[in-house]
Scaffold this active site. Structure first.
Site, PDB file in Angstrom:
ATOM      1  N   ASN A  91       0.887  -1.114   0.079  1.00 40.51           N
ATOM      2  CA  ASN A  91       0.012  -0.213   0.030  1.00 40.51           C
ATOM      3  C   ASN A  91       0.889   1.210   0.097  1.00 40.51           C
ATOM      4  O   ASN A  91       2.141   1.108   0.199  1.00 40.51           O
ATOM      5  CB  ASN A  91      -0.962  -0.029   1.257  1.00 40.51           C
ATOM      6  CG  ASN A  91      -0.260  -0.179   2.542  1.00 40.51           C
ATOM      7  OD1 ASN A  91       0.712   0.563   2.825  1.00 40.51           O
ATOM      8  ND2 ASN A  91      -0.195  -1.313   2.883  1.00 40.51           N
TER       9      ASN A  91
ATOM     10  N   ASP B  15      -4.446  -6.383   4.924  1.00 46.27           N
ATOM     11  CA  ASP B  15      -5.546  -7.450   5.377  1.00 46.27           C
ATOM     12  C   ASP B  15      -5.572  -8.783   4.368  1.00 46.27           C
ATOM     13  O   ASP B  15      -6.049  -9.658   4.793  1.00 46.27           O
ATOM     14  CB  ASP B  15      -6.873  -6.682   4.796  1.00 46.27           C
ATOM     15  CG  ASP B  15      -7.091  -5.593   5.858  1.00 46.27           C
ATOM     16  OD1 ASP B  15      -6.801  -5.806   7.027  1.00 46.27           O
ATOM     17  OD2 ASP B  15      -7.309  -4.398   5.451  1.00 46.27           O
TER      18      ASP B  15
ATOM     19  N   LYS C 266       8.983 -16.408 -11.296  1.00 49.49           N
ATOM     20  CA  LYS C 266       8.209 -15.446 -11.744  1.00 49.49           C
ATOM     21  C   LYS C 266       6.641 -15.940 -12.197  1.00 49.49           C
ATOM     22  O   LYS C 266       6.742 -16.831 -13.179  1.00 49.49           O
ATOM     23  CB  LYS C 266       8.802 -14.429 -12.436  1.00 49.49           C
ATOM     24  CG  LYS C 266       7.781 -13.222 -12.970  1.00 49.49           C
ATOM     25  CD  LYS C 266       8.644 -12.361 -14.125  1.00 49.49           C
ATOM     26  CE  LYS C 266       7.739 -11.499 -14.687  1.00 49.49           C
ATOM     27  NZ  LYS C 266       8.073 -10.799 -15.918  1.00 49.49           N
TER      28      LYS C 266
ATOM     29  N   ASP D  98      -6.139 -10.339  11.996  1.00 45.78           N
ATOM     30  CA  ASP D  98      -5.968  -8.726  12.535  1.00 45.78           C
ATOM     31  C   ASP D  98      -5.156  -8.898  13.673  1.00 45.78           C
ATOM     32  O   ASP D  98      -5.457  -9.296  14.729  1.00 45.78           O
ATOM     33  CB  ASP D  98      -7.359  -8.357  12.785  1.00 45.78           C
ATOM     34  CG  ASP D  98      -7.512  -6.979  13.075  1.00 45.78           C
ATOM     35  OD1 ASP D  98      -7.961  -6.080  12.433  1.00 45.78           O
ATOM     36  OD2 ASP D  98      -6.546  -6.335  14.073  1.00 45.78           O
ATOM     37  N   ILE D  99      -4.176  -8.258  13.686  1.00 45.31           N
ATOM     38  CA  ILE D  99      -2.757  -8.263  14.927  1.00 45.31           C
ATOM     39  C   ILE D  99      -3.137  -7.829  15.824  1.00 45.31           C
ATOM     40  O   ILE D  99      -3.364  -8.418  17.124  1.00 45.31           O
ATOM     41  CB  ILE D  99      -1.391  -7.884  14.360  1.00 45.31           C
ATOM     42  CG1 ILE D  99      -1.033  -8.643  12.919  1.00 45.31           C
ATOM     43  CG2 ILE D  99      -0.542  -8.440  15.314  1.00 45.31           C
ATOM     44  CD1 ILE D  99      -0.048  -8.151  12.356  1.00 45.31           C
TER      45      ILE D  99
ATOM     46  N   PHE E  53      -5.035   3.001  14.236  1.00 45.56           N
ATOM     47  CA  PHE E  53      -5.177   4.056  13.339  1.00 45.56           C
ATOM     48  C   PHE E  53      -6.047   3.391  12.229  1.00 45.56           C
ATOM     49  O   PHE E  53      -6.100   2.398  11.587  1.00 45.56           O
ATOM     50  CB  PHE E  53      -3.871   4.432  12.556  1.00 45.56           C
ATOM     51  CG  PHE E  53      -2.920   5.083  13.617  1.00 45.56           C
ATOM     52  CD1 PHE E  53      -2.339   4.639  14.416  1.00 45.56           C
ATOM     53  CD2 PHE E  53      -2.945   6.540  13.395  1.00 45.56           C
ATOM     54  CE1 PHE E  53      -1.524   5.040  15.556  1.00 45.56           C
ATOM     55  CE2 PHE E  53      -2.051   7.260  14.224  1.00 45.56           C
ATOM     56  CZ  PHE E  53      -1.397   6.604  15.355  1.00 45.56           C
TER      57      PHE E  53
ATOM     58  N   LYS F  25     -11.675  -3.843  17.640  1.00 46.57           N
ATOM     59  CA  LYS F  25     -10.418  -4.408  18.003  1.00 46.57           C
ATOM     60  C   LYS F  25      -9.726  -4.032  19.507  1.00 46.57           C
ATOM     61  O   LYS F  25      -8.720  -4.163  19.727  1.00 46.57           O
ATOM     62  CB  LYS F  25      -9.623  -3.470  16.959  1.00 46.57           C
ATOM     63  CG  LYS F  25      -9.759  -3.563  15.588  1.00 46.57           C
ATOM     64  CD  LYS F  25      -8.659  -3.046  14.729  1.00 46.57           C
ATOM     65  CE  LYS F  25      -9.277  -3.120  13.206  1.00 46.57           C
ATOM     66  NZ  LYS F  25      -8.292  -3.664  12.194  1.00 46.57           N
TER      67      LYS F  25
HETATM   68  O1  C5P Z   1      -6.764  -2.109   8.144  1.00 46.52           O
HETATM   69  P1  C5P Z   1      -7.869  -1.578   9.204  1.00 46.52           P
HETATM   70  O2  C5P Z   1      -8.476   0.038   9.013  1.00 46.52           O
HETATM   71  O3  C5P Z   1      -8.555  -2.401  10.028  1.00 46.52           O
HETATM   72  O4  C5P Z   1      -6.769  -1.048  10.322  1.00 46.52           O
HETATM   73  C1  C5P Z   1      -7.177  -0.569  11.633  1.00 46.52           C
HETATM   74  C2  C5P Z   1      -5.974  -1.044  12.721  1.00 46.52           C
HETATM   75  O5  C5P Z   1      -5.696  -2.011  12.680  1.00 46.52           O
HETATM   76  C3  C5P Z   1      -4.637  -0.152  12.410  1.00 46.52           C
HETATM   77  O6  C5P Z   1      -4.055   0.173  13.474  1.00 46.52           O
HETATM   78  C4  C5P Z   1      -3.882  -1.233  12.045  1.00 46.52           C
HETATM   79  O7  C5P Z   1      -2.387  -1.412  12.112  1.00 46.52           O
HETATM   80  C5  C5P Z   1      -4.375  -2.346  12.692  1.00 46.52           C
HETATM   81  N1  C5P Z   1      -4.306  -4.112  11.659  1.00 46.52           N
HETATM   82  C6  C5P Z   1      -3.854  -5.028  12.301  1.00 46.52           C
HETATM   83  N2  C5P Z   1      -3.735  -6.107  11.791  1.00 46.52           N
HETATM   84  C7  C5P Z   1      -4.200  -6.261  10.462  1.00 46.52           C
HETATM   85  C8  C5P Z   1      -4.979  -4.929  10.064  1.00 46.52           C
HETATM   86  C9  C5P Z   1      -4.887  -3.870  10.572  1.00 46.52           C
HETATM   87  O8  C5P Z   1      -3.299  -4.973  13.520  1.00 46.52           O
HETATM   88  N3  C5P Z   1      -4.181  -7.402   9.662  1.00 46.52           N
END
Ligand code: C5P
Length: 397
Positions: A208, A277, A288, A304-305, A321, A340
């Protein structure tokens, strides 16, 4: 905290904002600081020596080689000050500082300084954004010079944009913070910054536009406020600061591993990284993919960490964020705050070119459960970072 008695060299260069240096000098002396003023020849075209002399109580230093018998200043003596502030700092002086040129009293004093140096740039917005100025600012910043970012607005030349010298009261605050115990003293802050890269094959990846600037600004601001700072940097091509620890990662799994390890030892997590994501289900680590194979690519969701890390319950603050496309999606941020399990979330609109991803500026809304939203109008990422940290400090108390 008292800053009384600290010895400051205030160096004024030739910009219309020289009048703000008079106001800054007034604030500094009122705060009990002992100030000596250096003026370049160009600055004296804007403001005469008398104003600075009257307010500082000392004659103004102007010459590198002063042969007059009463000469009390020289660059070596001036450079024993506790802090040097260059305000306003023109593009020319910034360039010479970066290049180590010492052809006047200000520049010689700068090179001889042992203590901290602050610069408060002031110039036209196109000059401020010129690659040469950007590189010189990065060079100074990398060498430990504290750069007080200029504000955005109407400029003296009639243009509108970034380039207005920071306001004197903001500069005083930064000085107070520099000399005092910061409000994040002994707080362990962990920052994730940048954008992850998920490999497709040996040469391609999904990523990104995140540059890491917001995360780096948070890290630097937290460090200056006394925090112990660690950054997990996902593909950030930015200058590093001494005193901050950096771990470089590339992919989501690498970021997750580093984060789980470092999270144990932090009090505050600032999760500014743009984490992918999705990843490719069957990555080809060598070779390749061919055009027809790309049609068959399957994407799978990453974990989602931040949600999976234990936050609030154990006293750690988790700040997320939420970069959303368009103001209309603002409420998505509020949902993420809850889903979250975050202590705070920062919403920003990435549909605009002038702020957010890959820009030096941002406009943010800080959302905290049970609090009114705090809107921070378009400003430097550093100023946004300071506002976020103000809220972190009040939540920690
Ligand atoms: O991508 P998204 O808008 O859900 O991100 C919101 C928050 O979640 C951010 O702080 C991002 O660093 C975190 N995040 C995460 N793991 C992911 C996607 C996003 O921790 N796979």
């Amino acid at each position: 905290m008292t800053i009384t008695g600290k010895r400051i060299v205030l160096a004024v260069t030739g910009s219309i904002a020289a009048y703000k240096a008079v106001e800054l000098l007034r604030l500094l002396t009122r705060a009990g600081l002992e100030v000596r003023v250096i003026q370049t020849a160009a600055s004296r075209k804007f403001i005469g020596e008398m104003s600075f002399q009257a307010l500082s109580g000392h004659s103004v230093a102007t010459e590198l080689f002063d042969t007059s018998s009463q000469a009390v200043f020289n660059h070596i003596e001036l450079a024993t000050a506790d802090l040097m502030i260059v305000a306003p700092a023109t593009a020319g002086t910034i360039g010479k500082m970066a290049a180590g040129i010492a052809d006047n009293l200000l520049l010689s004093t700068y090179l001889a300084m042992d203590g901290p140096v602050m610069v408060c740039p002031s110039m036209n917005n196109r000059m401020w954004n010129h690659a040469a100025v950007r590189e010189n600012i990065e060079t100074l910043s990398r060498r430990g010079v504290i750069v007080i970012e200029p504000g955005t607005g109407e400029l003296a030349c009639g243009a509108t944009g970034a380039g207005r010298m920071a306001e004197p009261d903001q500069i005083l605050k930064r000085i107070e913070r520099l000399f005092g115990p910061g409000d994040l003293e002994r707080v362990r802050v962990l920052v994730t910054a940048g954008g992850t890269r998920e490999p497709i094959d040996a040469v391609r990846y999904i990523t990104n536009r995140s540059s890491g600037r917001m995360g780096f600004a948070l890290a630097e601001a937290a460090y200056e406020r006394g925090a112990d700072v660690t950054v997990i940097a996902a593909n950030c091509d930015l200058a590093r600061k001494d005193g901050i620890g950096y771990f470089d990662v590339e992919t989501v799994p690498e970021l997750e591993t580093a984060l789980r390890r470092e999270f144990e030892n932090c009090d505050v997590l600032l999760m500014a990284a743009a984490v992918s994501d999705y990843k490719v289900s069957d990555t080809r680590p060598t070779g390749k993919l061919e055009r027809k194979e790309i049609n068959d690519l399957q994407l799978i969701q990453t974990r989602d960490i931040v949600s999976s890390l234990q936050g609030n319950g154990n006293g750690k603050l988790k700040v997320g964020f939420s970069a959303e496309y368009g103001e209309d999606n603002r409420e998505r941020a509020r949902l993420k705050l809850e889903e979250k399990g975050l202590s705070m979330i920062i919403f920003n609109d990435i549909s605009r070119d002038d702020i957010g991803f890959d820009s030096t500026r941002n406009e943010i809304t800080i959302m905290i459960p049970g609090h009114e939203d705090i809107f921070v109008e378009k400003t430097s990422k550093r100023n946004c970072a300071e506002r976020v940290l103000d809220q972190v400090v009040s939540l920690l108390h």
